[in-house]
Design an enzyme around this catalytic site. Sequence first.
Site, mmCIF file in Angstrom:
data_model
loop_
_atom_site.group_PDB
_atom_site.id
_atom_site.type_symbol
_atom_site.label_atom_id
_atom_site.label_comp_id
_atom_site.label_asym_id
_atom_site.label_seq_id
_atom_site.Cartn_x
_atom_site.Cartn_y
_atom_site.Cartn_z
ATOM 1 N N LYS A 71 5.124 -4.790 -1.059
ATOM 2 C CA LYS A 71 4.965 -4.350 0.323
ATOM 3 C C LYS A 71 5.754 -5.256 1.260
ATOM 4 O O LYS A 71 5.792 -6.482 1.070
ATOM 5 C CB LYS A 71 3.469 -4.373 0.664
ATOM 6 C CG LYS A 71 3.078 -3.782 2.008
ATOM 7 C CD LYS A 71 1.558 -3.809 2.113
ATOM 8 C CE LYS A 71 1.047 -3.309 3.451
ATOM 9 N NZ LYS A 71 -0.441 -3.346 3.511
ATOM 10 N N SER A 116 -2.584 0.658 4.800
ATOM 11 C CA SER A 116 -1.224 0.421 5.247
ATOM 12 C C SER A 116 -0.218 0.290 4.118
ATOM 13 O O SER A 116 0.988 0.278 4.355
ATOM 14 C CB SER A 116 -1.180 -0.840 6.109
ATOM 15 O OG SER A 116 -1.574 -1.984 5.371
ATOM 16 N N SER A 155 -6.520 -0.808 2.878
ATOM 17 C CA SER A 155 -5.069 -0.643 2.831
ATOM 18 C C SER A 155 -4.474 -0.631 1.437
ATOM 19 O O SER A 155 -3.308 -0.303 1.268
ATOM 20 C CB SER A 155 -4.384 -1.723 3.673
ATOM 21 O OG SER A 155 -4.577 -1.472 5.047
#
Length: 504
Positions: free
Chosen positions: A77, A158, A182
């Site tokens: 990420k 996220s 997330s």
Amino acid sequence: MRHLLIATAMAVAGASAAVAQPRPAEANVRGALERIAHVDPQLHSVIAVDPTAIDQARRVDASSLRGPLAGEPVLIKDNIESAGSLPTTAGSLALANNVTNRDAPLVARLRAAGAIILGKTNLSEWANIRSNNSISGWSAVGGVVHNPWALDRDSCGSSSGSGAAVAAGFVRFAIGTETNGSVTCPSSINGIVGLKPTVGLVSRTHVVPISHTQDTPGPMTPTVREAAELLSVIAGSDPADPATRDADKHKRDYAAALDANALKGKRIGVMRFATGFGTDTAFDTALAVLREKGAILVDIKKFDRSAIGKNELPILLTELKADMGKYLKGSPAPIGVRSLKDVIAFDNARQRQEMSLFGQELFEQAEKTKGLADPAYKKAKAAAFQAAGPKGIDKLLKDNKVIALVGPTMPPAWKIDAANGDQIAGGGAGSLAAVAGYPHLTVPMGLVKGLPVGLSFIGPKWSEGLLLSLGYAYEQARGPFPTPKFYRSIEESPEIAPLLVPQR
């Protein structure tokens, strides 16, 4: 930048293809780069690929490294730092130049195990803490992530790009981060396995933060075994992250401990208080599988979560201002923002690029907080932890004489909606684990009108091994899970389309 770097890496791969026959790691990386180049323009799940990926693979092929991650491409990420030319942006143009040339400790552990850092995945900008009216999976740097099951559907956030990239088959291993949902939400909605570990099992050093109380990186993979393999590599103590002080005492080879018979005779609590939102049929089917494998299910019908909801946001906003400020001040890169106040000003000066879809009211609220010494913050932090941990998960386990809790993770994916933001119909009990800092595993449990939903396993602190084994036993009994078909919309799928026309 994303397409330029993909083209660059593919050019390097193509130029050398005729020179030598690719060996395993190199072949793995070339295959992943090709899949990204051909498919990701539909998804926007990958912000950038690492131009050194082929060289990394060749070094692994020339080494004696062995193990489940040796030679495997991994996507991380884009709020996690990696050494090299790629910036760590958290999706924001404010960090477009945040090239720190340092590996986060979890990335260093991946490299030491022979994994190839293939690139960075898109995410909800600033890990979705900017606004209550956001579009999950959107960032100014990467655009919006599309769900591979239906391209007009959201991938949640996220860690949106990590979830979509694994579901699309670009890689088998990705890293996300979670503050509250997330990792587990995008895993559930994209039909993959996701594990939010105990806070303190995996280092957060050189990860763009929200909250030192709740933040943690975690594995996102197609299967439970692969999640266990990935966790075994990234878990461990880090002197720079005090929360990980006891990690080395608790980490183990999680994959070696997996047991297909782990459910037999185990009492498991069913979180009836966290069900609904269109998942009941899939959940009942999953519970039947658990019973068939010998689990003793105990219904838990009521639990008051109001104290958690009331106290969590003040904690996150206070820690956001302090923790982000510390990160920005400490970045060695030539960035123009060194505080949350600077980020707010940056966004205000770039209304078109950063603020056209939604605002930054949560940033503005956070900027008004009074710091980590504020008595109101300390009181909220203590109350939230007690409500979610000792008086929450721990009490539910003890009172019902169960070893773990299960429930549906999230509703099926909602449509991307630029006008109204996220349109989430509900959510499971994941906030309990998030606020307590306890582990939470989600495993695909079925489809709701063609869209995947996950089954959550939640347990006490440091119970990753237990949850992974329970999840593995369920996954083995459940059988193979379908893969996404990249429909433009689920309404065009052969299962749904015939039902949308007159039936007479």
